[in-house]
Structures are given as structure tokens and as C-alpha cells.
Design a protein around this motif. Structure first.
Motif, short mmCIF file in Angstrom:
data_model
loop_
_atom_site.label_atom_id
_atom_site.label_comp_id
_atom_site.label_asym_id
_atom_site.label_seq_id
_atom_site.Cartn_x
_atom_site.Cartn_y
_atom_site.Cartn_z
N ARG A 68 6.43 -15.10 0.13
CA ARG A 68 5.64 -13.90 -0.76
C ARG A 68 6.06 -14.53 -1.99
O ARG A 68 4.77 -14.56 -2.54
CB ARG A 68 6.54 -12.82 0.22
CG ARG A 68 5.55 -11.56 -0.99
CD ARG A 68 5.71 -10.30 0.06
NE ARG A 68 5.46 -9.19 -1.19
CZ ARG A 68 5.78 -8.12 -1.65
NH1 ARG A 68 6.98 -7.96 -0.66
NH2 ARG A 68 5.05 -7.07 -2.20
N PHE A 69 6.92 -14.80 -2.53
CA PHE A 69 7.31 -14.13 -3.57
C PHE A 69 7.11 -15.95 -4.64
O PHE A 69 7.37 -16.19 -5.89
CB PHE A 69 8.52 -14.08 -4.34
CG PHE A 69 8.49 -12.18 -4.13
CD1 PHE A 69 8.01 -11.73 -4.36
CD2 PHE A 69 9.37 -12.16 -2.47
CE1 PHE A 69 8.02 -10.45 -4.14
CE2 PHE A 69 9.27 -10.77 -2.15
CZ PHE A 69 8.94 -9.95 -3.18
N ALA A 70 7.71 -16.86 -3.87
CA ALA A 70 7.46 -17.95 -4.25
C ALA A 70 6.69 -19.18 -3.31
O ALA A 70 6.51 -20.37 -3.54
CB ALA A 70 8.27 -19.13 -3.86
N VAL A 192 9.70 -4.36 -2.29
CA VAL A 192 9.28 -4.53 -3.21
C VAL A 192 7.30 -3.92 -2.71
O VAL A 192 6.38 -5.02 -1.78
CB VAL A 192 8.76 -5.80 -3.18
CG1 VAL A 192 7.79 -5.88 -5.07
CG2 VAL A 192 9.90 -6.16 -4.60
N PRO A 193 6.55 -3.14 -2.97
CA PRO A 193 5.06 -2.80 -2.50
C PRO A 193 3.96 -4.20 -2.80
O PRO A 193 3.99 -5.05 -4.14
CB PRO A 193 4.29 -1.47 -3.53
CG PRO A 193 5.67 -1.44 -4.80
CD PRO A 193 6.84 -2.57 -4.48
N ARG A 194 3.05 -4.78 -2.39
CA ARG A 194 2.31 -5.59 -1.89
C ARG A 194 1.22 -5.39 -2.52
O ARG A 194 0.63 -4.79 -3.42
CB ARG A 194 2.08 -5.62 -0.64
CG ARG A 194 3.13 -6.25 0.07
CD ARG A 194 2.01 -6.92 1.52
NE ARG A 194 3.94 -7.21 2.63
CZ ARG A 194 4.14 -8.58 2.78
NH1 ARG A 194 3.28 -9.40 1.98
NH2 ARG A 194 4.51 -8.58 3.16
N ARG A 195 1.16 -6.24 -3.74
CA ARG A 195 -0.02 -6.46 -5.49
C ARG A 195 -0.84 -5.99 -4.30
O ARG A 195 -1.12 -7.12 -2.93
CB ARG A 195 -0.34 -7.35 -5.79
CG ARG A 195 0.68 -7.26 -7.10
CD ARG A 195 0.86 -8.20 -7.67
NE ARG A 195 1.87 -9.04 -7.52
CZ ARG A 195 1.51 -10.49 -7.86
NH1 ARG A 195 0.34 -10.52 -7.67
NH2 ARG A 195 2.16 -11.10 -6.87
N ARG A 196 -2.58 -5.32 -4.41
CA ARG A 196 -3.40 -5.60 -3.98
C ARG A 196 -4.78 -6.56 -3.68
O ARG A 196 -4.52 -7.19 -5.65
CB ARG A 196 -4.27 -4.02 -2.95
CG ARG A 196 -3.55 -3.27 -3.21
CD ARG A 196 -3.97 -1.85 -3.74
NE ARG A 196 -3.02 -0.41 -2.54
CZ ARG A 196 -3.41 -0.36 -1.60
NH1 ARG A 196 -3.57 -0.75 -0.53
NH2 ARG A 196 -2.55 0.27 -0.54
#
Lengths: 196, 267
Positions: A68-70, A192-196
Motif C-alpha cells: 500500500r505505501f511502497a 491510516v484512512p485510504r485516499r480517494r
């Protein structure tokens, strides 16, 4: 860089991960028999297997945030890492049962009388349904939603594992607290909330 | 020195000591780290030359004593003792040392003193473990005066006839064979005669788990593990655990010290 890791990871067959996973416990047992584990081989095996299990558990927890982050996709190894975690914790438990405590009545008394062992056993029990359902047939039979609900048990199991480590040492030692901190950090990342 | 009671001597003859390597490579000495192999690895940095011990409190001859001068006045003999750690493992160690009673006699214990307090060296530059607040440093321990005066209680200065290695508590450490190992405080720099029970490190850290007395007792469990049995260090991967003995096998010699006490409360 990320693309290289991802394409490299695609070429590693998962059976290789399983095959490598057998090496540490076999090596530990051999070293224990031949005097390579120092003065107290039983404790060394017990602690090494427990620590390896916790490290593998943490590695399993890293898969989702890495993607998700990398953008690093190692998801095809997640099942293998989870099952190897279970195998290592089972080895850790067996060393404790067979080589360390040995005495059945004392084992049973320890499990319900001693909080750190109760916590460790609870973590192991939570991992049993996870290990049993870590195959394609179970996912198909249960359906993805129910399977995901069941595998949420990963989170309480890993927290209990980290707490077990903090509780079993004499005094407040740094290393177990670092492990618990890493576990809680990895779980917090999932909030951590997901960005839209 | 008072003669070692007969039963203890007969028993000592039957005990098979652990090897030098086992005794000196597997230690709890948190001033050098919390892993068993840390003390052997890091304790070289402790400087034991020109060691001095302060003896103070309720004594006739308070002062700073040179370790070499103390040793010159004492009768050093071999004592093969069982050593039982609170972590439920055990060894047999051939100590060389002198009776604590002889040292206390030299200092001249005054009437009214009831307890002896001990303190370990506190040298952050020589003891890397002191950087971590695992315990409230310096390490302190204590005994009741009658326990300290008991002929089984020694100050150990050697193992296997060699000077005691740093990781085992050089140059001088307490050995109280009927108590859990942590009572046998290492690398002593201060001995104080006092008139009340002194604070002790593990009791301060966790009083529910570690009492002032900490006599070896198979019937009183540590809250986190059983004390009924012990793993004998050096007996191999498949060795059976051994039943732990009351007062670590020194019941005949020391039980009378605790007559009338509830050992499950005064643990």
C-alpha cells in the motif's frame, strides 16, 4: 527500483520459501545436539524458535503496508510466511513441552496459572484456525468475506505474541518492548484512512 | 572459622561440579547485559586491581579496606555448593572463599545490628549494562545478621582454585547456597551493618516476584513459573528435570533460622 523488486519477486517460486524455512529449526536441533548452542541448549532452542516465529509473524504483517505505501508487491508470499510462522511457533511450543518442562501436570498448571504462558498459548490457539484455512479450498468453501473475517484473528494473535515476549523476561528489557512497538506500529498503519 | 556441618560436607563430596566453561560462560550479571553470554563477553572491562571495600554502619572498625589486605587475613577454603537460580536452572560450583562471619568479626559487629546490606560496584564506564534501566542501579542486596553469620555463607574469591573471573563477580562476591542466586551479590564495594531490613534490588523491581528472603523452596512458586523442579546445566538436550530440594539441599543446616516463619509469606 520497486519494479525490479516486484519483477524479481515474481520469479521466486513459493516452494523455495517453504524449503528454506525448514533450515533454521533443523540447524538449531543439530547445533543443540552437537554443542553449538552454548551452555544451555534447551533454552537457546526455545528462545530462538520463539524469536524466529515472532520475526516471521512481523514479516507477514509487513506485506500489506509494503504494497500500500511502497508499491512493493510480495502478496504471493504472504500465505507461505504465515504458515511458516505457525510452524516455527509450533516448534517453539514443542521444545517447551518436550525438552524444557517435560512434566505433563506442570505443563497444564503452567498454562492456566502463569499469565505469560496463558497469553502465549492463547496466541497459538488463535493461529490454529488460520493455519488450517490457509489453502485455496478453504477460501473457496468459506467465501472471501468469511475467510477475511476469520483471518482478522491474525491481529490479536500477533499482539498476544508480542505481549508474551515482554512478560516472560525478568524486569523491563529493551528488546521485547521494541518488538511489541513494531507490531503495534504495523497494526496502526492499517488504520491510516485510504485516499480517494 | 566454624567447621562446616557434617551433613553438608558429606553431601559436598557427592556433588559433581559443573565445568569451568559452564560456570564462566553462562551468567546473570545485568551490569554487563541481560543475555547469559553477555557477562563473559563484556566483563573484561571491569578493573579489579586495587579493589577497595567500604565496611561501615554499626561496626567497631569502620573504614575502607583494601581487598588484598582482607584476603591476607582470611582463611580461604574450597566449598562445593549447589547453585540454584530463581529462573529454575542449577549448577554445582567449586567456590574458593572465606566465611563472611570472619570478615564481620574483623569489622566488629556492634550490638543492635540486625542486618547486613551489600552493594555492587557502580561504574558506567566499565559496565555497559548500566546504560539500561533494567534495575535501579547500583545493585544492592541484604541478609539478616544470623544468615550472614551462618557458616555456610561465604565470600567467594575463586572458582576451581583460580581467581574468580569478572563475569562471576570478581574480586569478591557473596555466596548463600540455600538462597536463589540473585541474593549472592557480585563485585562487592560496600558492606553496611544496619538495624533494619535493607532494600534489595529485585525486591524493589518486583516485590511480588522476589522477596527479601528468597530461600530456595520447591513449594513456593515464582508467580511466572514453578520452582518445584530445575534444569541441570550441562546435562544435555534430553536430560530430565531434577526435583528442587528444600533450602537447595541445606535444610538440615539452615531450617532452624526460619523456625516459626510462614515461608509462603516470607518468601
Amino acid at each position: 527500483m520497486i519494479a525490479v523488486v516486484n519483477s524479481g519477486a515474481r520469479r521466486v517460486p513459493t516452494w523455495l520459501v517453504y524449503a528454506l524455512a525448514v533450515v533454521p529449526p533443523v540447524w538449531l536441533f543439530y547445533a543443540g545436539l552437537t554443542g553449538g548452542l552454548g551452555i544451555d541448549p534447551v533454552k537457546a532452542m526455545e528462545q530462538q524458535m520463539g524469536l524466529l516465529g515472532l520475526q516471521l509473524f512481523i514479516a507477514t504483517l509487513c506485506i500489506t503496508p509494503l504494497r500500500r505505501f511502497a508499491g512493493i508487491n510480495l502478496i504471493r508470499f504472504r500465505r507461505a510466511l504465515g504458515l511458516i510462522t505457525f510452524f516455527y511457533i509450533l516448534c517453539h511450543l514443542l521444545v517447551w513441552l518436550v525438552l524444557d518442562v517435560q512434566i505433563l501436570s506442570q505443563i497444564i498448571a503452567d498454562i492456566y496459572k502463569r499469565p505469560y504462558i496463558t497469553v502465549g498459548m492463547a496466541a497459538f490457539v488463535l493461529m490454529i484456525p488460520l493455519a488450517i484455512t490457509s489453502n485455496n479450498m478453504s477460501v473457496r468453501r468459506m467465501g472471501a468475506a468469511a475467510w477475511n473475517r476469520l483471518h482478522w484473528l491474525t491481529y490479536p494473535a500477533v499482539i498476544l505474541g508480542g505481549v508474551h515476549y515482554v512478560m516472560l523476561v525478568k524486569g523491563w528489557q529493551i528488546q521485547p518492548l521494541i518488538y511489541l512497538g513494531v507490531i503495534l506500529g504495523l497494526l496502526a498503519l492499517r488504520q491510516v484512512p485510504r485516499r480517494r | 572459622a566454624a567447621a562446616l556441618p557434617g551433613a553438608a560436607r558429606a553431601e559436598a563430596d557427592a556433588l559433581e561440579p559443573n565445568t569451568w566453561e559452564e560456570i564462566t560462560q553462562y551468567n546473570n550479571y545485568y551490569e554487563f547485559g541481560t543475555r547469559k553470554e553477555d557477562p563473559a563477553r563484556y566483563a573484561d572491562s571491569l578493573i579489579t586491581e586495587d579493589w577497595e571495600v567500604v565496611i561501615d554502619g554499626m561496626v567497631d572498625n569502620p573504614g575502607t579496606y583494601k581487598f588484598d589486605d582482607i584476603l591476607a587475613k582470611m582463611t580461604v577454603e574450597e566449598r562445593i555448593y549447589r547453585f540454584r537460580c530463581v529462573e529454575a536452572w542449577s549448577m554445582v560450583i567449586p567456590w574458593n572463599g572465606f566465611e563472611l562471619a570472619d570478615l564481620l568479626e574483623m569489622a566488629g559487629v556492634q550490638d543492635g545490628a540486625t542486618h547486613v546490606a551489600f552493594q555492587t560496584a557502580n561504574r558506567p564506564d566499565q559496565m555497559p549494562g548500566l546504560a539500561y534501566p533494567v534495575l535501579d542501579w547500583p545493585y544492592v542486596e541484604g541478609l539478616r545478621l544470623d544468615e550472614a553469620m551462618h557458616p555456610l555463607t561465604i565470600m567467594a574469591t575463586g572458582i576451581y582454585g583460580k581467581p574468580i573471573p569478572n563475569q562471576n563477580g570478581a574480586p569478591m562476591r557473596l555466596v548463600v547456597p540455600w538462597k536463589y542466586g540473585f541474593k549472592s551479590i557480585k563485585s562487592i564495594v560496600r558492606i553496611s551493618l544496619v538495624d533494619k531490613e535493607p532494600p534489595t534490588s529485585w525486591n524493589k523491581a518486583n516485590g511480588r516476584e522476589y522477596g527479601f528472603y528468597s530461600n530456595v523452596n520447591p513449594n513456593v512458586d515464582h508467580p511466572r513459573w514453578s520452582q518445584a523442579t530445575e534444569r541441570v546445566i550441562g546435562s544435555g538436550l534430553f536430560a530430565k528435570r531434577k526435583p528442587t530440594l528444600m533450602f537447595n539441599g541445606y535444610e538440615e543446616e539452615v531450617a532452624s533460622l526460619y523456625e516459626g516463619m510462614d515461608l509462603s509469606k516470607s518468601y
